[in-house]
Design a protein around this motif. Structure first.
Motif, mmCIF file in Angstrom:
data_model
loop_
_atom_site.group_PDB
_atom_site.id
_atom_site.type_symbol
_atom_site.label_atom_id
_atom_site.label_comp_id
_atom_site.label_asym_id
_atom_site.label_seq_id
_atom_site.Cartn_x
_atom_site.Cartn_y
_atom_site.Cartn_z
ATOM 1 N N LEU A 3 -10.961 -0.252 4.027
ATOM 2 C CA LEU A 3 -10.219 0.808 4.716
ATOM 3 C C LEU A 3 -8.737 0.757 4.355
ATOM 4 O O LEU A 3 -8.113 1.786 4.115
ATOM 5 C CB LEU A 3 -10.405 0.663 6.231
ATOM 6 C CG LEU A 3 -11.814 0.952 6.759
ATOM 7 C CD1 LEU A 3 -11.932 0.535 8.218
ATOM 8 C CD2 LEU A 3 -12.141 2.438 6.607
ATOM 9 N N MET A 4 -8.177 -0.442 4.312
ATOM 10 C CA MET A 4 -6.763 -0.580 3.977
ATOM 11 C C MET A 4 -6.490 -0.153 2.538
ATOM 12 O O MET A 4 -5.495 0.530 2.252
ATOM 13 C CB MET A 4 -6.317 -2.027 4.188
ATOM 14 C CG MET A 4 -6.466 -2.541 5.608
ATOM 15 S SD MET A 4 -5.374 -1.744 6.805
ATOM 16 C CE MET A 4 -3.787 -2.451 6.348
ATOM 17 N N LEU A 5 -7.367 -0.524 1.624
ATOM 18 C CA LEU A 5 -7.181 -0.168 0.227
ATOM 19 C C LEU A 5 -7.351 1.319 -0.015
ATOM 20 O O LEU A 5 -6.854 1.856 -1.005
ATOM 21 C CB LEU A 5 -8.169 -0.941 -0.655
ATOM 22 C CG LEU A 5 -7.923 -2.447 -0.784
ATOM 23 C CD1 LEU A 5 -9.060 -3.109 -1.542
ATOM 24 C CD2 LEU A 5 -6.600 -2.732 -1.484
ATOM 25 N N ASN A 6 -8.045 1.991 0.889
ATOM 26 C CA ASN A 6 -8.279 3.420 0.730
ATOM 27 C C ASN A 6 -7.358 4.273 1.602
ATOM 28 O O ASN A 6 -7.657 5.432 1.872
ATOM 29 C CB ASN A 6 -9.751 3.745 1.033
ATOM 30 C CG ASN A 6 -10.663 3.404 -0.128
ATOM 31 O OD1 ASN A 6 -10.854 4.203 -1.039
ATOM 32 N ND2 ASN A 6 -11.213 2.193 -0.109
ATOM 33 N N LEU A 12 -5.731 3.544 4.851
ATOM 34 C CA LEU A 12 -5.410 3.255 6.240
ATOM 35 C C LEU A 12 -4.270 2.252 6.279
ATOM 36 O O LEU A 12 -4.322 1.206 5.628
ATOM 37 C CB LEU A 12 -6.632 2.676 6.961
ATOM 38 C CG LEU A 12 -6.516 2.517 8.479
ATOM 39 C CD1 LEU A 12 -6.265 3.868 9.138
ATOM 40 C CD2 LEU A 12 -7.782 1.896 9.044
ATOM 41 N N ARG A 13 -3.213 2.542 7.041
ATOM 42 C CA ARG A 13 -1.992 1.749 6.943
ATOM 43 C C ARG A 13 -1.824 0.711 8.042
ATOM 44 O O ARG A 13 -0.928 -0.119 7.962
ATOM 45 C CB ARG A 13 -0.772 2.682 6.952
ATOM 46 C CG ARG A 13 -0.739 3.607 5.749
ATOM 47 C CD ARG A 13 0.547 4.406 5.691
ATOM 48 N NE ARG A 13 0.605 5.238 4.506
ATOM 49 C CZ ARG A 13 1.015 4.824 3.317
ATOM 50 N NH1 ARG A 13 1.425 3.586 3.160
ATOM 51 N NH2 ARG A 13 1.039 5.644 2.283
ATOM 52 N N SER A 14 -2.665 0.746 9.049
ATOM 53 C CA SER A 14 -2.505 -0.182 10.169
ATOM 54 C C SER A 14 -3.698 -1.127 10.262
ATOM 55 O O SER A 14 -4.855 -0.701 10.163
ATOM 56 C CB SER A 14 -2.356 0.588 11.487
ATOM 57 O OG SER A 14 -2.312 -0.300 12.586
ATOM 58 N N ARG A 15 -3.402 -2.415 10.476
ATOM 59 C CA ARG A 15 -4.464 -3.408 10.598
ATOM 60 C C ARG A 15 -5.282 -3.210 11.859
ATOM 61 O O ARG A 15 -6.497 -3.438 11.867
ATOM 62 C CB ARG A 15 -3.863 -4.821 10.629
ATOM 63 C CG ARG A 15 -3.095 -5.185 9.390
ATOM 64 C CD ARG A 15 -2.124 -6.312 9.678
ATOM 65 N NE ARG A 15 -2.781 -7.567 10.006
ATOM 66 C CZ ARG A 15 -2.432 -8.335 11.027
ATOM 67 N NH1 ARG A 15 -1.468 -7.972 11.845
ATOM 68 N NH2 ARG A 15 -3.057 -9.477 11.230
#
Length: 219
Positions: A189-192, A194-197
């Motif tokens: 998700l982060m690599l695609n 999404l900016r928040s953990r």
């Protein structure tokens, strides 16, 4: 001087010469990272099949880095211009904080404030405590260590390939460190984008247990 440089180059193991540029560091630092990679590759080759299989996961890979002191050594490289240190005031002595302890909590999803409250209790000023932790996490986990650990893992896996072994150290470990997650689906998700953990971890928690979360398809 040119002859000495030429002779040293010729005496250096050719495979090592080809590995060193992968780190993107000075030759001296590349040699240190290469020696560290040999040490870790040796540990993986000696591990049991069950342990080796677990090394594909970030938490197990982090255990190997902790045992081999693979976090402290990169932090001591001259390329790291921001020392790992914490102080209650600009004039006070350093507060000892093990980098691997903070990094594990970062991977497990603790926020900046939670990391500060857990590891910097000796700093009584709450705002300074959080500020010190934010500087450390952004400077080291999101940048320097993510880069150097990524280079280290690449060298380790290259050595394992050269040894005709199918064992591997978690290839995405540098990315896990950068984004502060310990689940492949959250990393996807982060690599695609999404900016928040926090939402990444929450979405992952609600995903079906059999969801693989390949980075090419975070759905």
């Amino acid at each position: 001087m040119a002859r000495q440089d030429r002779d040293l180059y010729q005496r250096t193991d050719p495979p090592a010469r080809r590995r060193w540029p992968r780190t993107g560091t000075s030759i001296g630092s590349a040699q240190k990272i290469d020696r560290l990679a040999h040490r870790i590759a040796g540990l993986l080759l000696q591990s049991s099949p069950e342990q080796a299989e677990a090394m594909h996961q970030p938490n197990a890979a982090m255990e190997v880095l902790t045992v081999s002191k693979a976090l402290e050594e990169p932090l001591a490289l001259p390329e790291n211009t921001n020392p790992w240190q914490f102080r209650a005031t600009s004039a006070s002595a350093d507060i000892p904080v093990p980098v691997h302890d903070v990094l594990l909590d970062w991977l497990h999803g603790l926020t900046y404030a939670e990391l500060a409250d857990k590891h910097l209790v000796r700093i009584h000023d709450t705002s300074r405590r959080v500020e010190e932790m934010v500087d450390a996490v952004t400077g080291h986990f999101e940048h320097f260590l993510a880069w150097t650990v990524g280079a280290l893992v690449e060298l380790v896996n290259a050595l394992l390939i050269d040894a005709d072994s199918d064992r591997r150290l978690c290839p995405e470990l540098g990315s896990y460190i950068r984004y502060g997650v310990d689940d492949r689906r959250a990393l996807a998700l982060m690599l695609n984008g999404l900016r928040s953990r926090r939402p990444a971890r929450e979405v992952t928690r609600q995903m079906p247990a059999d969801s693989t979360g390949e980075t090419s398809d975070p759905r």
